[in-house]
Write an enzyme that holds these catalytic residues in place. Structure first.
Site, PDB file in Angstrom:
ATOM      1  CD  GLU A  64      -1.510  -6.170   5.495  1.00 59.09           C
ATOM      2  OE1 GLU A  64      -1.140  -6.606   4.399  1.00 59.09           O
ATOM      3  OE2 GLU A  64      -1.713  -4.962   5.719  1.00 59.09           O
ATOM      4  CB  CYS A 123      -0.986  -0.053   1.165  1.00 61.30           C
ATOM      5  SG  CYS A 123      -2.408   0.978   0.848  1.00 61.30           S
ATOM      6  CG  HIS A 150      -3.872  -3.685   3.203  1.00 61.98           C
ATOM      7  ND1 HIS A 150      -2.894  -3.193   4.034  1.00 61.98           N
ATOM      8  CD2 HIS A 150      -4.458  -2.607   2.626  1.00 61.98           C
ATOM      9  CE1 HIS A 150      -2.900  -1.876   3.990  1.00 61.98           C
ATOM     10  NE2 HIS A 150      -3.845  -1.489   3.148  1.00 61.98           N
TER      11      HIS A 150
END
Ligand code: XMP
Length: 505
Positions: free
Chosen positions: A167, A78, A165
């Site tokens: 994660e 990001c 993202h």
């Protein structure tokens, strides 16, 4: 040990990236964006995390990354990806529409970062700015319908950037991406396991404290228990633990926990200081005042006991990694300190031993299991340091504590019996100050109300009320009202955090 460095630009998901990397089996550390640890030979790769800022804003974080790019494999996530693009001549702009939520990613076939990715792989976007041009020497690695440069790469320099993202769990193949980066691109041997941690830490403790005596304050919670067992494994009886009973523990908790500690072979001094705490809390209604009194009394009692151990050279604490990350904001300033070390007598000259300082909570639990600590101790819900004091509205009296202990025990034992205990993050009962009217048999009652609180959470920062079965709540309510003298009404708290908090006080 090999490690990945994550540079923190202020995103809330930075810790989550670290947890995912650890789950893969690679050690990683988070550093403020401008504090890259240059001379560490164990670094095998670097991740630049997200940020609430726009990379082109004047007050945005613009560290010099030229010493990192080209030297280590780099993954920008990001803001991290936008920073790479922006610093090397690409373009980052506000495109008018902020992109939040699910999107479908299609990747360049042979990119090592996306090895194993399926077409239309679901990813999670959360950004207001977009990369609209990538730097020279960089190539497109993945797009979504609305974002052309959702991923880019420079294989020669071993740099990748993703606008989404990986994660978060909504990025379905996010762990695969991180695994590709860490294992295939950075060459991690994935040596980070509970067993390797225990072996390494036990050796370090032996080396650190040698034949000195160590003291440790036990709370009954997971962190201090695991720290104690780990240190005990390293130095045996040279560890003395102190467990202070402030009288605000759960029903029978002091004796139960002391018993468990003894079974674990720990050398524990139990101090029942309830009378001191109750006396100092007399007439106090304000929650912060209660916390202050309990904190000060705790340090006083602990110091008295610790002072008797005249040959102690070390103070051990169950500090864990998030405690230390939270202590720092991204500019490196300490904004919250959580230790009570400052309260220890200076003339004791104790040095600090914090064997869990690198672990996340779930890793502490894993290490606990590997050390053979029983599940009943490891899977315990968090419990606040000031104990039931923050669950009694108004003045605390020994009678109120006893009423609350009974109600709480029925609730907690019920959760265990109905196999619900492990499904909630934390649960407990709260004793309300006001009394309400009820009727029992032919008699009118005028007694206290109890609120039950059970929440689901991952880190206590946010929480939702647990959707417990009505049948269960009905059963617990009946049990409490019938069995606990002084209570004639039970409510269930259906507030989430935010805007409420987990504890009522
Ligand atoms: P809140 O109520 O802030 O709680 O949503 C978040 C977590 O912190 C615990 N808690 C405390 N723990 N001393 C502690 O050691 C305290 O004064 C305290 N207050 C809240 C709470 O139980 C929950 O796990």
């Amino acid at each position: 040990m090999q490690k990945i460095i994550i540079l923190d630009f202020g995103s809330q998901t930075t810790q989550l990236i670290a947890r995912r990397i650890r789950e893969i089996g690679t050690f990683c550390e988070i550093f403020p964006y401008n504090k890259f640890p240059k001379d560490d030979p164990d670094i095998i790769g670097v991740i630049f995390g997200g940020s609430p800022l726009s990379v082109y804003a004047e007050d945005a974080f613009h560290p010099d990354i030229s010493g990192i790019i080209g030297k280590y494999p780099v993954l920008g996530i990001c803001y991290g990806a936008q920073l790479i693009s922006w610093q090397y001549g690409g373009k980052v702009e506000s495109v008018g529409t902020r992109e939040y939520g699910r999107a479908k990613l299609n990747t360049v076939k042979d990119s090592p970062l996306f090895e194993g990715f399926t077409a239309d792989s679901q990813i999670w976007m959360s950004h207001g700015d977009s990369i609209t041009a990538i730097p020279e020497g960089y190539t497109l690695a993945g797009s979504t319908d609305s974002v052309k440069y959702a991923a880019f790469e420079n294989r020669e320099k071993r740099v990748w950037g993703v606008q989404f993202h990986p994660e978060v769990s909504h990025s379905i193949q996010g762990t695969l991406l991180l695994n590709n980066f860490v294992t295939k691109i950075c060459g991690s041997r994935n040596e980070w396991t509970s067993d390797s941690f225990i072996e390494k830490t036990v050796a370090e403790i032996k080396d650190q404290v040698k034949d000195d005596r160590v003291i440790l304050g036990l709370s009954g919670g997971v962190d201090s228990t695991v720290a104690a067992v780990l240190i005990n494994k390293a130095i045996g009886d040279k560890l003395t633990c102190i467990f202070v009973n402030h009288g605000l523990l759960r029903k029978d908790e002091f004796t139960d926990v002391m018993e468990n500690y003894k079974c674990l072979g720990l050398n524990v001094i139990g101090v029942d200081a309830s009378a001191t705490f109750f006396k100092d809390l007399e007439g106090v209604e304000d929650p912060e005042q209660k916390r202050k009194i309990i904190g000060a009394d705790f340090i006083k009692v602990f110091n008295e006991e610790a002072g008797k151990i005249t040959d102690a050279k070390w103070l051990a604490q169950g500090t864990i990694y998030p405690d230390r990350i939270e202590s720092m904001n991204i500019t490196g300033k300490v904004i919250k300190s959580h230790h009570n070390v400052g309260g220890l007598p200076k003339d004791m000259h104790l040095q600090l031993c914090e064997p869990l300082k690198w672990l996340f909570k779930d890793e502490v639990r894993q290490v606990g299991y590997h050390l053979g600590i029983p599940k009943i101790l490891i899977s315990r819900h968090p419990f606040p340091g000031p104990g039931l004091a923050v669950r009694i509205i108004g003045e605390i009296t020994p009678w109120k504590v006893q009423v609350l202990q009974e109600a709480d025990a029925i609730f907690i034992n019920g959760l265990r019996e109905w196999d619900l205990y492990d499904k909630v993050w934390q649960a407990g009962a709260i004793l309300l100050a006001d009394r309400t009217v009820g009727v029992m048999g032919d008699e009118r009652t005028y007694d206290h109300a109890v609120a039950l609180r059970a929440v689901t959470s991952v880190d206590a920062m946010t929480a939702d009320w647990a959707d417990l079965p009505y049948e269960f709540l009905r059963h617990i309510s009946n049990e409490i009202i019938n069995k606990v003298k002084g209570v004639n009404r039970v409510c269930y708290d259906i507030s989430s955090k935010p805007p409420a908090t987990i504890e009522w006080l």
